[in-house]
Structures are given as structure tokens and as C-alpha cells.
Design an enzyme around this catalytic site. Structure first.
Site: not given
Ligand code: PNS
Length: 164
Positions: A22, A46, A95, A133
């Protein structure tokens, strides 16, 4: 050429905990954008190892006062959050090819939700291409070394967590 407005990107994620992968993406983001907001998703579904407050404190310590890096939390739609803070770019790390499908879906859905916000993908250094993570937590819990994979504050916090 002078710029009136600073370019601002949101780097969203769970960051449970933040890893060197990150940090690599954030450094790359800062080479392109003036400021980056690390935005932690508040996701009640979560079960994270670190609370949102702990993750914020970890990130604050990892960046100790770099004025170009801000940290925040959000819930709801990412594009709504980005618009609220005045960011027109979402940064995500890629990645490996295995990340691509999920990221592609998210980027296109976000574009559909708000066509004014662009997703920019950045590749971390090859050495971080296997890093997550989830694996950091697993390796640490099973007694493996994570010191080259996370900032020192994360290693300390992991030790404190499991000492409890
Ligand atoms: O680190 P992660 O868990 O891969 O991050 C995922 C994240 C936070 C980027 C994604 O879950 C997100 O943007 N969630 C917010 C809800 C949202 O906007 N959903 C529609 C996106 S397609």
C-alpha cells in the site's frame, strides 16, 4: 505553468493493516497527484483485526505528518465520498492479473455511478506482487517474519494485538 487547484486522489481500501505494498502505491500516487487521501471503508459486515480507529492511528504514524497524505474513513458509495471531498480520481493498486477482474468490475461500476470520477491503476514494485493484508496477518500469527512487508508501526501493533 501554474496550477490553481491541487490534484487530489482517493486511495480507498480496508487497510487491515496497511502494508508496504500500500505504501508503495501511495508513493506512486504522490508522484502523479498533489495529495492523496487514504480512505478506510467502514464495513460493518467485515470482522477486521484492527478497529477503524486503530487503522487510522497506524496510518497516521506511518506517514507522521506528511502534508500531502490525508487519512479518513467513509461508508456508502466510494464515488459519493470522492465527490464530497473534491477528488476526481480513485487510485487502486493492481498486483497481478488475478486482481484485474474484480478491479475492472469496480472501476466500470464506479464510472457508471459517476462518470466524472476516473479510476487510475498503479502497479506496485514486483516484490510486493504477492503481498496482502490477509497474508501478513496469517504469517505473523503463525510466527513468520513480516518486518520487510509492513511498516514498523504495523509489526508493533500486531505484536500488541496478539499479546492481549
Ligand atoms: O481493500 P479492499 O477491501 O479491496 O477495498 C475495497 C473497496 C473499499 C475499494 C470497495 O469495497 C469499495 O469501494 N466499497 C465502497 C462501496 C461501493 O462504493 N461499492 C460500489 C463499488 S463497485
Amino acid at each position: 505553468m501554474s496550477k490553481d487547484r491541487k490534484s487530489l486522489a482517493v486511495y480507498p481500501g480496508s487497510f487491515d493493516p496497511i502494508t508496504n505494498g500500500h505504501l508503495d502505491i501511495i508513493a506512486r500516487g504522490l508522484s502523479v497527484f498533489d495529495e492523496v487521501i487514504i480512505a478506510i471503508l467502514i464495513n460493518p459486515e467485515k470482522h477486521p483485526l484492527f478497529t477503524v480507529d486503530e487503522r487510522l492511528a497506524i496510518i497516521r504514524e506511518a506517514f507522521h505528518g506528511d502534508p500531502r497524505v490525508r487519512m479518513d474513513t467513509f461508508s456508502g458509495l466510494l464515488v459519493d465520498y470522492a465527490e464530497k471531498v473534491g477528488a476526481s480520481v480513485i487510485v487502486r493498486g493492481l498486483r497481478a492479473v488475478s486482481d484485474f477482474e474484480y478491479e475492472f468490475q469496480m472501476a466500470l461500476m464506479n464510472r457508471r455511478l459517476n462518470p466524472h470520477i476516473e479510476t487510475v491503476f498503479m502497479m506496485p514494485a514486483e516484490g510486493y506482487s504477492y503481498l496482502s493484508s490477509r497474508l501478513v496477518k496469517e504469517v505473523f500469527q503463525l510466527g513468520g517474519r513480516v518486518s520487510e512487508l509492513v511498516p514498523p508501526v504495523v509489526e508493533r501493533r500486531l505484536r500488541e494485538k496478539w499479546a492481549k
